[in-house]
Design a protein around this motif. Sequence first.
Motif, PDB file in Angstrom:
ATOM      1  N   MET A 118       0.847  -1.172   0.000  1.00 41.89           N
ATOM      2  CA  MET A 118       0.000   0.000   0.000  1.00 41.89           C
ATOM      3  C   MET A 118       0.893   1.236   0.000  1.00 41.89           C
ATOM      4  SD  MET A 118      -3.253   0.943   2.466  1.00 41.89           S
ATOM      5  CE  MET A 118      -4.029  -0.623   2.164  1.00 41.89           C
ATOM      6  N   ILE A 119       0.500   2.226  -0.778  1.00 47.41           N
ATOM      7  CA  ILE A 119       1.264   3.458  -0.929  1.00 47.41           C
ATOM      8  C   ILE A 119       0.454   4.609  -0.335  1.00 47.41           C
ATOM      9  CG2 ILE A 119       2.282   5.087  -2.564  1.00 47.41           C
ATOM     10  CD1 ILE A 119       2.534   2.738  -4.545  1.00 47.41           C
ATOM     11  N   GLY A 120       1.092   5.408   0.504  1.00 45.44           N
ATOM     12  CA  GLY A 120       0.445   6.580   1.071  1.00 45.44           C
ATOM     13  C   GLY A 120       0.610   7.780   0.154  1.00 45.44           C
ATOM     14  N   LEU A 121      -0.405   8.620   0.125  1.00 42.23           N
ATOM     15  CA  LEU A 121      -0.353   9.838  -0.683  1.00 42.23           C
ATOM     16  C   LEU A 121      -0.157  11.046   0.218  1.00 42.23           C
ATOM     17  CD1 LEU A 121      -3.308   9.308  -3.206  1.00 42.23           C
ATOM     18  CD2 LEU A 121      -0.919   8.584  -3.395  1.00 42.23           C
ATOM     19  N   ASP A 122       0.625  11.986  -0.261  1.00 43.62           N
ATOM     20  CA  ASP A 122       0.779  13.271   0.392  1.00 43.62           C
ATOM     21  C   ASP A 122      -0.187  14.251  -0.289  1.00 43.62           C
ATOM     22  OD1 ASP A 122       1.724  15.425   1.876  1.00 43.62           O
ATOM     23  OD2 ASP A 122       3.615  15.597   0.775  1.00 43.62           O
ATOM     24  N   THR A 123      -0.584  15.276   0.426  1.00 43.90           N
ATOM     25  CA  THR A 123      -1.501  16.270  -0.126  1.00 43.90           C
ATOM     26  C   THR A 123      -0.949  16.890  -1.402  1.00 43.90           C
ATOM     27  OG1 THR A 123      -2.128  16.791   2.149  1.00 43.90           O
ATOM     28  CG2 THR A 123      -2.866  18.319   0.445  1.00 43.90           C
ATOM     29  N   SER A 124       0.350  17.089  -1.469  1.00 45.84           N
ATOM     30  CA  SER A 124       0.956  17.701  -2.657  1.00 45.84           C
ATOM     31  C   SER A 124       0.586  16.945  -3.920  1.00 45.84           C
ATOM     32  CB  SER A 124       2.480  17.780  -2.507  1.00 45.84           C
ATOM     33  OG  SER A 124       3.044  16.485  -2.367  1.00 45.84           O
ATOM     34  N   PHE A 125       0.530  15.623  -3.835  1.00 46.41           N
ATOM     35  CA  PHE A 125       0.188  14.813  -5.004  1.00 46.41           C
ATOM     36  C   PHE A 125      -1.249  15.078  -5.446  1.00 46.41           C
ATOM     37  CE2 PHE A 125      -1.390  10.784  -6.857  1.00 46.41           C
ATOM     38  CZ  PHE A 125      -0.580  10.742  -7.983  1.00 46.41           C
ATOM     39  N   LEU A 126      -2.172  15.127  -4.506  1.00 46.66           N
ATOM     40  CA  LEU A 126      -3.570  15.391  -4.858  1.00 46.66           C
ATOM     41  C   LEU A 126      -3.725  16.770  -5.494  1.00 46.66           C
ATOM     42  CD1 LEU A 126      -5.457  13.998  -1.730  1.00 46.66           C
ATOM     43  CD2 LEU A 126      -5.297  12.956  -4.000  1.00 46.66           C
ATOM     44  N   ILE A 127      -3.063  17.752  -4.925  1.00 41.65           N
ATOM     45  CA  ILE A 127      -3.153  19.102  -5.482  1.00 41.65           C
ATOM     46  C   ILE A 127      -2.574  19.135  -6.890  1.00 41.65           C
ATOM     47  CG2 ILE A 127      -2.303  21.472  -5.235  1.00 41.65           C
ATOM     48  CD1 ILE A 127      -2.528  20.941  -2.138  1.00 41.65           C
ATOM     49  N   ASP A 128      -1.401  18.561  -7.061  1.00 41.77           N
ATOM     50  CA  ASP A 128      -0.768  18.567  -8.388  1.00 41.77           C
ATOM     51  C   ASP A 128      -1.565  17.773  -9.417  1.00 41.77           C
ATOM     52  OD1 ASP A 128       1.314  20.247  -7.679  1.00 41.77           O
ATOM     53  OD2 ASP A 128       2.582  18.587  -7.023  1.00 41.77           O
ATOM     54  N   LEU A 129      -2.257  16.769  -8.977  1.00 42.49           N
ATOM     55  CA  LEU A 129      -3.080  15.958  -9.872  1.00 42.49           C
ATOM     56  C   LEU A 129      -4.252  16.767 -10.422  1.00 42.49           C
ATOM     57  CD1 LEU A 129      -3.119  13.004 -10.868  1.00 42.49           C
ATOM     58  CD2 LEU A 129      -4.535  12.455  -8.892  1.00 42.49           C
ATOM     59  N   TYR A 130      -4.794  17.670  -9.617  1.00 46.85           N
ATOM     60  CA  TYR A 130      -5.992  18.411 -10.011  1.00 46.85           C
ATOM     61  C   TYR A 130      -5.740  19.853 -10.434  1.00 46.85           C
ATOM     62  CZ  TYR A 130      -8.709  14.450  -8.629  1.00 46.85           C
ATOM     63  OH  TYR A 130      -9.239  13.189  -8.570  1.00 46.85           O
ATOM     64  N   TRP A 131      -4.641  20.453 -10.001  1.00 45.67           N
ATOM     65  CA  TRP A 131      -4.330  21.823 -10.393  1.00 45.67           C
ATOM     66  C   TRP A 131      -3.608  21.775 -11.735  1.00 45.67           C
ATOM     67  CZ3 TRP A 131       0.400  24.943  -8.682  1.00 45.67           C
ATOM     68  CH2 TRP A 131       0.334  26.237  -9.196  1.00 45.67           C
ATOM     69  N   GLN A 132      -4.348  22.037 -12.794  1.00 38.47           N
ATOM     70  CA  GLN A 132      -3.826  21.859 -14.148  1.00 38.47           C
ATOM     71  C   GLN A 132      -2.666  22.779 -14.490  1.00 38.47           C
ATOM     72  OE1 GLN A 132      -7.131  21.887 -16.860  1.00 38.47           O
ATOM     73  NE2 GLN A 132      -7.907  19.946 -16.078  1.00 38.47           N
TER      74      GLN A 132
END
Length: 147
Positions: free
Chosen positions: A1-15
């Motif tokens: 299992m891989i944990g996600l950091d908030t930075s990844f979620l933001i970068d995924l959605y902030w085009q």
Amino acid sequence: MIGLDTSFLIDLYWQDSPRNKNARDLFSRIVKDDSVELAIFFNCFNEFLHVITDSKRFENAFSIAEAIDVIDFWCDLDRVKVLYPSDTSFKRTLVWMNMYKLGPNRINDTQMASCYLSNNITSIITANPKDFEIFQSFELMDYRKKK
């Protein structure tokens, strides 16, 4: 299992993020591998909501409703587990804050790392590996540069 950091979620959605393409490419690779499960510390969603809706940071900031839709999407994925602190992880957070002499701006990442460790997560996807290096417990998957 891989944990996600908030930075990844933001970068995924902030085009407009300079890391958006790398985040999307990594997410595409993960989705194709049925054996990979993801974990998200619950507070990542709070941070995501706070940051992605900030019109001072983003010209095209998300609305609260759009951000909540993203969070709902992640919470409903079969291969994603949302994690919450336990007594053990909370106490470890406090120990680490003292042991490493971390200031108040480090509480969220320290609590995330402690919760991930308590749930046997040994890898974290992040654009901020320095936030987690001190704990010497994780493989840090830095997606900032194309591999």
